[in-house]
Design an enzyme around this catalytic site. Structure first.
Site, PDB file in Angstrom:
ATOM      1  N   HIS A  94     -59.617  30.704  -4.355  1.00 20.04           N
ATOM      2  CA  HIS A  94     -59.715  29.446  -3.594  1.00 20.04           C
ATOM      3  C   HIS A  94     -59.442  29.656  -2.100  1.00 20.04           C
ATOM      4  O   HIS A  94     -59.538  28.714  -1.324  1.00 20.04           O
ATOM      5  CB  HIS A  94     -58.743  28.398  -4.141  1.00 20.04           C
TER       6      HIS A  94
ATOM      7  N   ASP B 129     -63.823  31.855 -13.691  1.00 18.18           N
ATOM      8  CA  ASP B 129     -62.658  30.973 -13.729  1.00 18.18           C
ATOM      9  C   ASP B 129     -63.147  29.549 -13.989  1.00 18.18           C
ATOM     10  O   ASP B 129     -64.253  29.181 -13.606  1.00 18.18           O
ATOM     11  CB  ASP B 129     -61.942  31.055 -12.376  1.00 18.18           C
TER      12      ASP B 129
END
Lengths: 443, 573
Positions: free
Chosen positions: A112, A152
């Site tokens: 992220h 993910d």
């Protein structure tokens, strides 16, 4: 012990003495049960599976990817350097030919973390895979083509951001639909910047997607695209939070599914991302993944509480997944037919404005980015970013990015822009990131 | 007080008599494998002239018996019952022995996930019994966290199948993880139990001057001792005690007892490199390996390389860039040195040629070295020096590789990764016949102090006598489940006061358990118990702390009796 088919280097670093905060999901305990499981299974005794210590990433290695505000050493801890460094070790082992495949089984995660870093978002500060990719291109050749397949359950928004205008990188993210999960992005229409249009591929999956759905995406979408892209290196950003026991997501993936995914994808380098079902999923997923990576039989690697009913994918989900795959197949095969002028305009620059929220640190960033639409290279970029913590005043910074294979014209313009930025008093910090010459200036 | 140290080796049985801290006699007799009691008694005869017969006597015995039994594959046929649960397939473990897989499963926290089937256990035991098997190993995955299933199977075996005379349960052998190693360790232990029992029986009948021999202690692969009674329960721990005895001998005799040092034992065929850090020997990371079996038996770290006084010398073709020929020493053995009648030059012959050693016939040595010299285009002395240099270079490289390996061993915390301790040696402790030739040169090349121990031939027997008891326990407590286990002590308990159980309490308990284990070995003070590993984790579920997990490993402080070799009596047969 049966020897592994593929020589596997494992960089296992559970960081047993580091946490974001004592009761945060990203805490000391996260890989404890995984350690217990892989030790008890005796996986490190298998001939052909070897454990390596992680390297520690330097500022210079991180600065090829990130613009850390105010500086790299002020936003990261030693554990971030080790996670990034361990990922670099994973790459070196494969590219030096010491092992066939490697697995950076370490924390904290990174996918992220975007180009500009004001703090921590989605438990990530710096992007382990991205730092590794720049290390690979810097060390082993700038023309190496790299594919990142992010499995993910959360959209790999940071990695997407870093490479979205990079023609050397293919980024495919499989994740739970952003309308139902953090970070709320990763839709099919996010397809990359003007110089790499179509090389960002997002596969938003409906909640409830299980082994069947994810493996369908892999076989019908991911593998054909990889075959066409012909990457030199395949990286799997292997989050383990698609698992049916994960507390933060709503997916139905199993240890067997992860192992099969690994077998099908045959990644060169696997990097752990998220996954917070630390007892019910991670020990079994990682055991299965390591066996699959080594080319060994993983058929007995399953969760103790697994049952077919528990993880069955509904027909509605199956249909939805097929629909998404069909649409993305068409988008991939017609990507060169798209009129880029209609998407990015026909002027000198493409501009995008964004707001980026750092959930972990409670920071709001406003960003304005200009990409030079250059016929000769991927174009230099200019980023203006202001970050606000709580009710405080915004910190405004300016950054100039010079990409790989930058043309002389773009380089001149970029350097002039940096000089001009440096002369302006409204910017608290100005940065120049030149990956091609491996120069980073921050002041 | 007197201690007799004995090392029953494959060829010879060495013996040393230690009075307080002085080695007063040593001796050597050939080992009689068919009658170990007799050759052991003969070894004792070698040194008993020096023993008054009045003072108390203690025997430390290192034996190659179990090692040989395993290497020669002569252990008892053993039935292995395993409860693996999900995970890696047993058939992929390449164990080298048959395993009967049973239903049942325990998870990483020691929770029973699936129960065992008693009728299936009966079937398995009946089948093993029908084949006439008397040794039985029962091993569960995660049994170190919860041994209940192993114990339940044992219960069935004991009650209904008395024909299984030697039963080994995995969790009793080690508190460490690694199911495949637990399987191998248990299998080997059950298989050598009968051999060890016969040996113990013989030893107990050995008399000294018409009296019982006094307490007998048995040397283990970790360089420590256990009681003779314990050796009946855990005979597998005696494997590789011979090499451990030599390392302990070096540590007992060295002038660098508290330093970081490398112990280099140069023999005829191999050189063994062991490592001492701050006065303590380094261990194998997981356990000893023997005859292709990886075990959980704690063992001193030693790297064995094919380099010795009898090694083969080969001249490699010229390297294009350097223009110099290179010599390769080892790893194969050439045979006995030319000086002693061998056919080819060995490193020993090079030493003899240069007058660094006086062994056998100098002329024969020179002739053999001359042949190497012709290939190299060197004179005899020059060739001999080149051989010595090549040997030394290989030795220093192996020492460097050993440290590089130890320094690259994985660690799992940020603090350990950032602050790795300095393990590099300050000195080389050399032993073995050719040591005086090569150790000073190697030490000079690396820049270290050095010594060559004079009594290297007796170092194993001295080390056996100088060894001290070792014993370790692993305490695992899980306050969320309210469980506490000490597998080595066969203890499974409930935590009555979960909230009050903290790290301090875990440490105290672990020390108490280690002390309890050490008392039978003569440990009389809690001061002698040290904690060597500890982990403490907060468990958070749904953003609330639900408990803590502690794993503490405590042990009797490993030590060695420092001795000096005074004027030595005794004799050899």
């Amino acid at each position: 012990m049966r020897e592994s088919k593929h020589k596997v280097g494992l960089i296992f670093f559970p960081a047993f003495d580091w946490a974001i905060s004592p009761d945060h999901p990203e805490r000391e305990e996260r890989l404890l049960y995984t350690r217990d499981q892989i030790m008890e299974e005796g996986l490190f005794d298998i001939p052909g599976i070897e454990e390596f210590r992680p390297a520690i990433a330097s500022d210079a290695q991180i600065n090829r990817t990130h613009i850390c505000v105010p500086s790299t050493s002020e936003v990261i801890t030693e554990s971030h350097r080790i996670a990034a460094g361990g990922t670099i070790t994973a790459a070196d082992l494969v590219l030096n030919g010491e092992v066939d495949r490697s697995f950076a089984l370490l924390r904290p995660p990174g996918h992220h973390a975007m180009r500009v870093v004001h703090g921590s978002r989605g438990f990530c500060v710096v992007n382990n895979e991205a730092i590794m990719v720049e290390h690979i291109r810097h060390t082993y050749g700038p023309n190496l083509r790299i594919a990142i397949v992010d499995t993910d359950a959360h959209h790999g928004d940071g990695t997407q951001d870093i490479f979205y205008n990079d023609p050397g990188v293919l980024h495919i993210s499989l994740h739970q639909d952003g309308r139902t999960l953090y970070p709320g992005s990763g839709f099919m229409n996010e397809r990359g910047g003007p110089a790499a249009y179509g090389q960002t591929i997002n596969v938003p999956l409906p909640p409830g997607t299980g082994d069947e759905g994810i493996l369908y995406v892999l076989e019908h979408l991911v593998l054909p695209i990889l075959a066409e892209f012909e990457p030199d290196v395949i990286v799997n950003a292997a989050g383990q939070d698609n698992h049916y026991t994960d507390p933060l997501t709503n997916m139905n993936f199993t240890a067997q599914g992860y192992a099969r995914l690994t077998e099908l994808l045959s990644p060169d380098i696997v990097v752990l991302e998220g996954g917070y079902s630390i007892e019910g999923a991670l020990p079994y997923v990682n055991a299965g993944l390591i066996l699959a990576l080594a080319g060994l039989d993983y058929s007995a690697a399953r969760e103790p509480d697994w049952s077919e009913d528990k993880v069955k994918q509904s027909p509605r989900v199956t249909e939805a997944v097929k629909g998404i795959v069909g649409q993305l197949q068409r988008m991939w095969s017609t990507r060169h037919d798209v009129d880029l002028g209609a998407v990015f305009g026909t002027g000198r620059v493409f501009e995008r404005r964004r707001q980026i929220y750092y959930d972990t640190d409670g920071i709001m960033e406003e960003q304005l980015e200009h990409i030079r639409l250059c016929p000769n290279c991927s174009g230099w970029r200019s980023i203006y970013s202001g970050a606000t913590r709580g009710l405080g005043r915004a910190t405004l910074i300016a950054a100039v990015l010079i990409p790989w294979h930058c043309c002389p014209q773009c380089r001149r313009e970029a350097e002039n822009r940096h000089d001009a930025n440096a002369a302006e008093s409204r910017f608290r910090h100005v940065y120049l990131q030149d990956v091609e010459k491996d120069v980073f200036i921050g002041s | 007080m007197y201690i007799i140290g004995i090392d029953v080796g494959g060829t010879n049985t060495d013996v040393a008599l230690i009075k307080d801290d002085v080695v007063v006699a040593t001796g050597k007799v050939p080992t009689d494998h068919d009658n170990l009691a007799e050759s052991t008694a003969a070894a004792l005869e070698c040194i008993l002239d020096t023993y008054s017969g009045q003072e108390s006597l203690k025997l430390h015995l290192s034996t190659t018996l179990c090692t040989n039994t395993i290497i020669e594959g002569k252990g008892e046929p053993t039935a292995v019952l395993a409860v693996p649960g999900p995970g890696m397939r047993i058939e992929d473990l390449g164990l080298g022995f048959a395993v009967q897989i049973l239903e049942g499963s325990v998870d990483h926290r020691g929770r029973e996930v699936a129960g065992i089937s008693i009728s299936e256990v009966h079937d398995a035991l009946k089948a093993a019994s029908a084949e006439g098997t008397a040794a039985l190993a029962i091993v569960g995955k995660f049994s170190h966290r919860n041994p209940a299933q192993e114990l339940a199977i044992e219960e069935v075996a004991k009650n209904a199948y008395p024909e299984f005379r030697h039963i080994t349960l995995g969790h009793r052998l080690s508190g460490r993880p690694n199911f495949p190693r637990r399987l191998s360790t248990s299998y080997l232990n059950a298989g050598v139990a009968k051999t060890q029992a016969r040996f113990v029986d013989m030893i107990q009948r050995v008399m000294v001057r018409g009296k019982d021999i006094g307490p007998v202690f048995v040397l283990k692969a970790d360089g420590g001792t256990m009681t003779l009674e314990d050796s009946l329960i855990r005979p597998v721990e005696t494997i590789l005690s011979g090499p451990a005895a030599s390392i302990m001998g070096a540590r007992a005799l060295t002038a660098y007892p508290k330093e970081n040092a490398v112990i280099v034992d140069i023999g005829g065929t191999t050189t063994d490199i062991a490592v001492q850090i701050g006065g303590e020997a380094v261990f194998q990371r997981q356990g000893a390996e023997i005859a292709g079996h990886r075990t959980l038996v704690p063992a001193l770290f030693a790297r064995s390389i094919g380099l010795g006084g009898d090694s083969e010398i080969r001249v490699l073709s010229e390297e294009a860039d350097s223009g110099t020929a290179r010599l390769e020493i080892g790893p194969k053995r050439a045979g006995i040195p030319a000086a002693l009648g061998g056919s080819r030059a060995t490193p020993t012959d090079a030493a003899v040629t240069l007058g660094l050693a006086s062994i056998g016939d100098v002329e024969r040595a020179r002739k053999a070295v001359a042949i190497i010299g012709v290939e190299l285009g060197y004179g005899i002395e020059e060739a001999a020096r080149a051989i010595i240099d090549a040997f030394t270079n290989k030795l220093t490289k192996e020492i460097e590789d050993t440290y590089a390996y130890l320094e690259s061993r994985p660690v799992y915390t940020v603090s350990e990764l950032l602050a790795s301790p300095d393990i590099r040696p300050k000195a080389i402790i050399g032993l073995g016949g050719p040591a005086h030739v090569f150790i000073p040169k190697a030490a000079e090349a690396i820049g270290l102090a050095w010594e060559v121990l004079p009594r290297y031939q007796e170092a194993n027997a001295i080390g056996s006598g100088a060894s001290r008891p070792t014993a370790a326990v692993t305490l695992h407590a899980d306050t969320a489940l309210g469980t506490i286990t000490v597998p080595e002590m066969d203890y499974v308990g409930k935590l009555r006061t979960k909230r009050l159980f903290d790290l301090e309490k875990a440490r105290t308990d672990a020390r108490q358990w280690a002390y309890k284990k050490g008392r039978s070995l003569g440990i009389t003070s809690l001061e002698d118990i040290v904690i060597i590993e500890e982990e403490s984790f907060n468990m958070v579920r749904g953003f609330y702390t639900t408990g803590r997990i502690f794993t503490i490993r405590a042990q009797v402080r490993p030590d060695v009796r420092r001795v000096r070799a005074a004027k030595i009596g005794g004799r050899s047969q």
